[in-house]
Design an enzyme around this catalytic site. Structure first.
Site, PDB file in Angstrom:
ATOM      1  CG  HIS A  63      -7.806  28.558 -57.112  1.00  0.00           C
ATOM      2  ND1 HIS A  63      -9.064  28.338 -56.605  1.00  0.00           N
ATOM      3  CD2 HIS A  63      -7.939  28.647 -58.453  1.00  0.00           C
ATOM      4  CE1 HIS A  63      -9.937  28.320 -57.600  1.00  0.00           C
ATOM      5  NE2 HIS A  63      -9.290  28.506 -58.722  1.00  0.00           N
ATOM      6  N   GLY A  64      -4.626  26.273 -54.321  1.00  0.00           N
ATOM      7  CA  GLY A  64      -3.480  26.185 -53.431  1.00  0.00           C
ATOM      8  C   GLY A  64      -3.579  26.921 -52.110  1.00  0.00           C
TER       9      GLY A  64
END
Ligand code: FES
Length: 218
Positions: free
Chosen positions: A166-167
């Site tokens: 999710h970065g």
């Protein structure tokens, strides 16, 4: 990894099932990391015998053979432990105000490490970073990008760890950036130096009685 690796560790936030799913994904990533690790001449030292691992006992590693800029991954309590030999350039980056301004907990105020690692380098010796390699969002294993890069894995990268799930972004000391899904810095496991060049993961220094289970989140 053993089946028990798919069970979420204690102290997790969010729905357990969701996090377990991500840990399952992470299990596959461990295998990939392990395969890479065999490329460096540390195989024997990175693979303590099965009974030691099963018992969750301490794991020793001679860090003298890790070149500056290189990281190896060992296992402790069935979790990946990142052991990073930071270069002088990386140590300089850790103290760069431009980086510090982007971090959520730059001074390690949350209990994600023992008091002996609550410093700007989050370790005992600045040149060696020892981190539990599990993202504090949903448990994926962050990827290692030690070199600054203008565009990869994201624009303006200064070096560190990037979680592709999710970065979430972490600096080379495992300090999480502000504004990403992960809420806390990467955990630092208990460890100590048993000689000038050998670490023992799973034991505190003799003057510390820190309880790893008191950590905010694994
Ligand atoms: S698990 Fe979601 S960002 Fe790492």
């Amino acid at each position: 990894m053993a089946t028990s690796d798919m069970t979420a560790p204690s102290g997790l936030h969010g729905p357990e099932g969701t996090r377990r799913d991500f840990l399952y994904i992470a299990t596959g990533t461990v295998a990939a990391v392990g395969a890479v690790a065999t490329l460096v001449p540390l195989v024997a030292q990175m693979n303590p015998d099965a009974s030691t691992l099963a018992a969750g006992g301490p794991v020793d590693l001679d860090v003298s053979k890790i070149e500056p800029g290189q990281q190896v991954v060992i296992r402790w309590r069935e979790r990946p432990i990142f052991v990073f030999h930071r270069s002088p350039e990386t140590l300089k980056t850790l103290q760069d105000p431009k980086l510090i301004a982007q971090l959520s907990d730059p001074n390690s105020e949350e209990m994600q490490q023992a008091p002996y690692a609550a410093n700007w380098h989050r370790s005992i010796k600045p040149e060696y970073g020892i981190l539990v390699g599990i993202c504090t969002h949903l448990g994926c294993i962050p990827m290692f990008y030690p070199q600054p890069n203008a565009t990869s894995p994201v624009a303006g990268w200064m070096g560190g760890y990037f979680c592709p799930c999710h970065g979430s972004k972490y600096d080379p000391a495992g300090r999480v950036f502000s504004g990403v899904p992960a809420p806390y810095n990467l955990p630092v496991p208990p460890y100590r130096f048993i000689s000038d060049t050998t670490i023992r993961v799973g034991e505190n220094p003799s003057d510390s009685h820190w309880d790893f289970s008191s950590i905010r989140q694994l």
